[in-house]
Structures are given as C-alpha cells and as structure tokens.
Design an enzyme around this catalytic site. Structure first.
Site, mmCIF file in Angstrom:
data_model
loop_
_atom_site.group_PDB
_atom_site.id
_atom_site.type_symbol
_atom_site.label_atom_id
_atom_site.label_comp_id
_atom_site.label_asym_id
_atom_site.label_seq_id
_atom_site.Cartn_x
_atom_site.Cartn_y
_atom_site.Cartn_z
ATOM 1 N N ASP A 298 0.874 -1.219 0.146
ATOM 2 C CA ASP A 298 -0.001 -0.027 0.108
ATOM 3 C C ASP A 298 0.932 1.123 -0.118
ATOM 4 O OD1 ASP A 298 -2.228 1.397 0.102
ATOM 5 O OD2 ASP A 298 -3.176 0.395 1.592
ATOM 6 N N TRP A 299 0.290 2.412 -0.140
ATOM 7 C CA TRP A 299 0.978 3.621 -0.267
ATOM 8 C C TRP A 299 1.984 3.872 0.772
ATOM 9 C CZ3 TRP A 299 -0.647 7.573 -3.889
ATOM 10 C CH2 TRP A 299 0.361 8.871 -3.543
#
Length: 758
Positions: A298-299
C-alpha cells in the site's frame, strides 16, 4: 548454470486465460520453491536474462502521477525520468488516453528494453459512472449488483488507459467508527466473500487482455478491518483462528475467482506489520493457497515498517518486505534505493528478486501490454462519460441497495398524487452523494442527481417546497423555523439527513457516529409539528440514530448512492421500486456498544433480561438498534419452517464432499410484488473452539408477486459446518456434534432445525 537457475525460478509461474492459476506451493524467497512457466513463461525468461539489476529493481517500483501537471510538468518529472531509464514498473493514479499514452511512449520507445508500464487506479465503485459505495452494494444481497459495477467500471477505465484497479476491498469489520467501513461489505465474511468473487469476475472477465477488462487487486491483506478503536492504520491483535475464520475467507474467495494481484495492509497483525509478515504473505498466501500473482504494497507501506518500529531504516524495510512476500513497492523507494547493496551483501537473494520481477512481467504479458501497450484515443473519447445505459444500471443498483429500516402505519410509499410536499435537510438539494473514493474528474463532471430535483420529477403535480434547515455539520439552528413552516404547510415532509462523503473512507474515523451538527434537532423540530414526515439517511457507515427514531414514522437508509442518487431514492419513496435491501452491518444503539455484531461468540453468562449478572449494560440492551440482515418491504412475507434432506450426516461424508440440502418456502402475503432475502444461518452448539452464535452460510434474494410462493434451497457442506483452529500451519476441522440451522429474513431468525454430525 544461469540458464538452469532461471528455469527453476520460472517453474511455477502459470498464467492461463489472463487469470493466475495455482500450480502448487509457491514460496517467496525460499530456496527450491519457485513459480511454473505458463503461457508467457518463455517470454518472461528471455526478458529476465537481458535485464540489469537496476532494471529489475525498477520493475518493483510504482510511483504516483501528479494530476495537476500532466505529461511534461514538474510534478511528473520523477515518473518520466524513471520510465526513460527503465527503472519503473508501474504508475498509479494516472488515467486518460493522452496522458497514459504519453508516459507509455517514454517507457516503450525511449528505455533500453522497452518494457511497458502498468497503470493502476483506485476504481472502487465506478469510473465515470459512479455506483453506490461498496457497503451499499452489499446491502442489496445481490452479487450481480457488484458484478455490474465492475463490468461498467472496467470498460470505462480501460478505455482511459487504466490496466489495473486497486479493488475489491474485502476487509471484514466490526468497527463502524472506521471510515473504511464504507468501502467494505460489512461485518460478515460469507457475504463479503460472495461479493469479492463477483467483483473480481466483473473486472477481469474471462481474460483481462480484453480491452474492456481490468486486472483486479484483493485488498488489504489482511485484518485491516480490525483496527483498534476504529482508527485508520491502527494495530490489530488477532488470534490465528479469528484471522482464518473471519478475515481470510474473502481473500480466498477472490483467489479462487482468479484475482490477479493482492495488496498488503497498513496494520500490524498480532505485532508483525502486514508488509513484513511472512506468515500471511508467504505461509498462507503462497504456500497454502498457491497464489502466483504479485503482491503490491500500500502507499508507502514498505517505508512505514520503520515507523512501526519493525525495521531500523529504509534498507532494512526493503529487505524485510521483499523477503516476507511483497513484490512491488508503492510510492516509497526503499527497494530501488537499497536493493543493489542488499544483493551485494547477500541480505536479499537474486532468486527472490527475479521471482518478484517475473510475477510483474507475467501480468504485463497477460494484459497484452507487450503486444499493444497503447490505448486507442478515439475509442477512449467514445467512453468519455456515463451513457443512458450505465446511468440506468447505476440507478437500478442504488435502488436495489436501499434499506427500509422503519415504516410505521405504512408511511411509505408516498402517493404521487400528493398536493404538496416539503423537502428539507442538508442533503435534500445536495449533489454530493457520490460517496468516498470517487475518480476526481468524475466527481467534478458528473455529480449526483439531487433528491429535491428527483422528487419534483416524480410528483409533477405537487407543490414542492424546500428548506435547508441546518448545514451538514454546523450547529447553527437559525434555518430550522423555515423548515418547520414548510413542514406545517405540506401534506408530507421528506427530511434528508446524514453525513457528507468526506466523513467516511480512508483517514475518516469518527469517535461519535451520530448525525453531525444540529441535524437531530431538525428532525425533532419537524416531528414536533405533528405533520406526517419520513427520514432519508445518506451516509457511509452505520449511524447511531438517537432519540429521534421513535418519533419518525419511516426511515429509509440510502447510504451514499452514487451518480443516480436522487432518482433511486425517489423511485423507492414513491413506490416505483419496492425496497428489498438488508443491512450488511449492525447499527449500534450507542458508540459505547461497539463492537456490536451478530456473529459474536457466546459467553459463560449470555444475556438474560431478568438477570443482572449476565453479559449486558446497565443502561442499554446488548443488541443493536438494527440487526445484520434487517430490512423491510412495502409488502409482507412469510418464511416457513426449514426442512433438511437429512438430520444426521457423518463427518467423513462432509469431508468427502457430501452436503445437506436445506429448503424453505417463502410466500408474499401482501398486496404487491416485492423482494425478500432468505437468509440461512448455522450455530455449532459445542466445539473445541467457541463458535459464533450465528454464521451466515447462504442467502437468496427472490422476487415474488402478491400471493406467490417459492421454495428456496441451500447446501450445507464441510466449509459451512467446519472451522479453522489456532494452529498457525492451518488446520480446518469438521467436528461431531449438533448444529442449529436457522432460516429467516435477518440474523434474528427463530425458525430452526437440528442437524447432527456424527
């Protein structure tokens, strides 16, 4: 020797018809375990042999696009430079045929090897055509709703240069304070699993090489919905049995449906961050399930291993994430920056690096990007916005997702022949009903249909007056007298209240989940007039509905319904559509009850109304305001007693694939056609691990004419009667004993039969 090693590496990578197919246990970075060559294994092998270490590390890198600058702008320089150098595998948040083609040309025509980029975007519940939020779609209890959303979204997004969506999200949650409950399918793993599989099938179709399909991503792996206190990104402490019985089943369903990729979650799992969790990413996902697609972070999730206190620095974060099973790094750049040194020092292996690169290249081949890396800009223009057909699909999906919570004395549906109507509240004249996670350009160009406008169209002969009453979140009550005057002068008042989309979604946890601002005061003031009124709720999570519920004759839960919000709400208010949705998540009476959910375990002292010394509160009943599966209709239904094809079955027969059929007759006992959702629950009365008091194991939404009946049938097999133990190696048991089988129209069903497993 190099050729032999490469063949060993690729021996488990199989891509058939665009879908990842399990080919036995696959391990991330464990010697001797490797993917099998499939349709594109030879092409991947040849390309790997030509790649430098820097180019391989580049394939593991995903960078974000800057919307505000576009190709050639300063905000996109990092992306363009990396693409030109062959040190970039993917770009996220980029769309539009011209933009994607411009960046793709740099990678294909200016880099040394010409490897195409993979373009990803959060296409969560629509691209141009915004469907209801996922939580609302789950309320339809109809997986065809989410499949249609995915099919429309894939066609629109692929025409705009997008190859890959970071969806579906399948985080089961018992936490309505968590903003991302809006993106989920609620509190039940079975319901979530059914919707996860349908959405994957809708995005990917039979072959995501097709120009109207997307590669899907199962997120967030895993247990993100268990965040303590409902605060986003927070800790999750979970037993192995709960991990496997509650949080993992939807991911397994997505993998069985052929999902192309998986995204790691932000949270820790019993002390180990998901991005560095070898147990979930390798032991479960690769070895047990045989997943051979790739895992994306994820980011900045890899870099955040440092903030978790799990990694000392960026280099350690890169090593821990890669060896645990992460293949592509989103936004942060630890692998690109430290990978070469880690290889030299032997802290990561060339085998593991090649394995990750092979998975990413395999998806690019499966998508057809090496054959045709560009998107037809003319075709993209033809899908540059919603069409009448996609609007119709969104309208139908929204209406199918609405839940009638309360309807005293048949206050709804409204008569279209009414002489006058008042429409009041902060969302009556609002176009901000699309929900969280909407493509920004779509929100700007294609806002929601307003409830006020739709009501005026639905009742053209009525005098319709409007008053704001109160703002969505403000405490100013100065507008309430105008709303009260409108209510006094009207035959019926529609009060449209709720929470704006900005109050749900990522990083949108709320400690108080009641109506924001002075909205409850508006409802109370309208109720005090003594005139007929109904309440429409627009929201992205379960709400505590407060003291106003008793005074409201009817309450319609509309969620955030998307592009066709107003039309869908009007369709139900005036009876053009008979509501048939059911709650996919419990509505608590107060925040202090949380977590409150239907699938809880019993205690040694289960609640008894006449005994203080049981599991309850002094000031509230322990049950929710509205239970999972609840939802009313404008007609009535009778669900008969369940019947079992056999009342006893050997455990060995279940394990061999046999099943028990459960049948029940449902009858429309009212005066108009309508939908009922027949729901099947089981309870294992005694087990070696305490089981939930109810587990949903089947549902069927049926449409019946007035007076009509239908027999609905379900199958109960080993998956429905067994459970996972706390063994970290994964042990699934079907134990002997008695099971109660319930059938009804909500999780509070009382009709049951006893089944014995011998």
């Amino acid at each position: 020797m190099r050729e032999l090693r490469r063949r060993t590496l690729l021996s488990g990578l199989s891509v058939v018809g665009g879908a990842a197919v399990a080919g036995g246990a696959v391990s991330a970075g464990i010697a001797g375990a490797a993917p099998r060559p499939g349709r594109h294994g030879r092409e991947v092998e040849k390309l790997l042999d030509r790649m430098t270490v820097e180019e391989k590390l580049g394939q593991l890198q995903q960078l974000a696009w800057a919307w505000d600058t576009g190709p050639g702008g300063g905000g996109t320089k990092d992306v363009e430079d990396a693409a030109r150098a062959g040190r970039l595998g993917s770009v996220l948040s980029i769309f539009g045929a011209k933009s994607t083609n411009a960046v793709q040309r740099i990678a294909v025509e200016e880099s040394r090897l010409g490897i195409p980029l993979l373009f990803g975007l959060d296409v969560i519940h629509g691209f141009w055509t915004t469907f209801p939020i996922p939580l609302a779609q789950a309320a339809s209890f109809d997986p065809a709703v989410t499949r249609t959303d995915a099919e429309v979204s894939a066609r629109e997004a692929r025409a705009n240069g997008v190859h890959w969506t970071f969806s579906p999200m399948m985080d089961v949650t018992h936490e309505p304070r968590w903003g991302r409950v809006a993106e989920s399918c609620g509190e039940d793993p079975y319901l979530t699993a059914r919707f996860a599989a349908a959405k994957v099938e809708g995005y990917q179709g039979r072959d995501y090489r097709a120009k109207d399909r997307l590669a899907a991503c199962a997120k967030h792996f895993v247990a993100y919905g268990g965040a303590e206190g409902g605060r986003d990104y927070n800790t999750v402490d979970v037993s192995e049995s709960r991990l496997r019985n509650l949080y993992l089943p939807p991911f397994k369903a997505a993998l069985d449906a052929g999902v192309a990729t998986v995204m790691a979650s932000f949270n820790t799992i019993s002390g180990v961050p998901a991005h560095g969790n070898a147990h979930t990413l390798t032991d479960v996902l690769r070895k047990e399930w045989g997943f051979d697609g790739f895992v994306v972070s994820d980011w900045t999730g890899v870099q955040e291993l440092v903030a978790h206190g799990f990694a000392e620095d960026g280099a350690a974060a890169a090593r821990l994430a890669l060896t645990a099973g992460v293949d592509m790094e989103m936004v942060s750049t630890t692998l690109r920056e430290h990978g070469k040194q880690l290889l030299r020092e032997g802290r990561i292996s060339e085998h593991r690096l090649d394995e990750a690169v092979a998975r990413i290249l395999g998806l690019k081949f499966a998508l057809g990007l090496f054959d045709d890396p560009y998107v037809d800009e003319t075709a993209g223009a033809a899908v540059d916005g919603p069409t009448p057909a996609t609007r119709g699909a969104a309208r139908s999906a929204a209406a199918r997702s609405l839940v009638l919570l309360k309807n005293d004395r048949a206050a709804l549906p409204l008569e279209k022949s009414l002489a006058s109507l008042a429409v009041v509240g902060p969302f009556a004249d609002s176009a901000d009903l699309l929900g969280t996670w909407v493509v920004p350009a779509a929100a700007e160009k294609y806002p929601s249909v307003k409830v006020l406008d739709a009501i005026r169209r639905a009742a053209p002969g009525a005098k319709v007056t409007y008053a704001l009453g109160v703002d969505a979140a403000g405490e100013d009550t100065g507008g309430i007298p105008e709303a009260v005057a409108a209510a006094r002068a009207a035959d019926v008042t529609v009060v449209v209240v709720g929470e704006p989309p900005a109050l749900s979604g990522e990083a949108a946890a709320r400690a108080d989940i009641g109506l924001p601002g002075a909205q409850e005061k508006l409802i109370e003031a309208v109720a005090a007039t003594g005139r007929p009124f109904v309440v429409v709720l627009v929201n992205g999570r379960p709400l505590t509905v407060g003291g106003w519920l008793e005074s409201a004759p009817a309450v319609l839960e509309a969620w955030h319904p998307g592009l066709e919000a107003g039309n869908a709400i009007a369709d139900v208010l005036f009876g053009t559509v008979n509501p048939g949705g059911k709650l996919p998540v419990s509505f608590p009476r107060a925040v202090g009850q949380i977590p409150v959910h239907y699938n809880h375990e019993s205690t040694g002292r289960p609640y008894a109304a006449d005994n203080k010394y049981t599991s309850t509160y002094l000031d509230l009943p322990p049950d929710p305001q509205f239970a999972f599966g609840h939802g009313l209709s404008y007609t009535t239904f009778a669900i008969g007693e369940p019947r079992l094809s056999r009342t006893g079955i050997p455990a060995r027969a279940l394990r061999a694939g046999e099943a028990v059929e459960v049948s029940v007759t449902v009858t429309n006992t009212g005066a108009r056609e309508g939908d009922e959702v027949v729901q099947l629950y089981v309870h294992d009365l005694a087990a070696s691990i305490t089981q939930p008091v109810r587990r949903l194991r089947g549902f069927r939404r049926v449409t019946l004419a007035a007076g009509a009946s239908r027999t609905v049938r379900f199958r109960l097999g080993a998956d429905d009667l067994g459970f996972w133990t706390n063994d970290p190696r994964g042990e699934f048991r079907v134990e002997e004993g008695a099971f109660d089988v319930y059938v009804g129209n909500s999780s509070t069903a009382r009709s049951k039969r006893r089944l014995t497993v011998t």
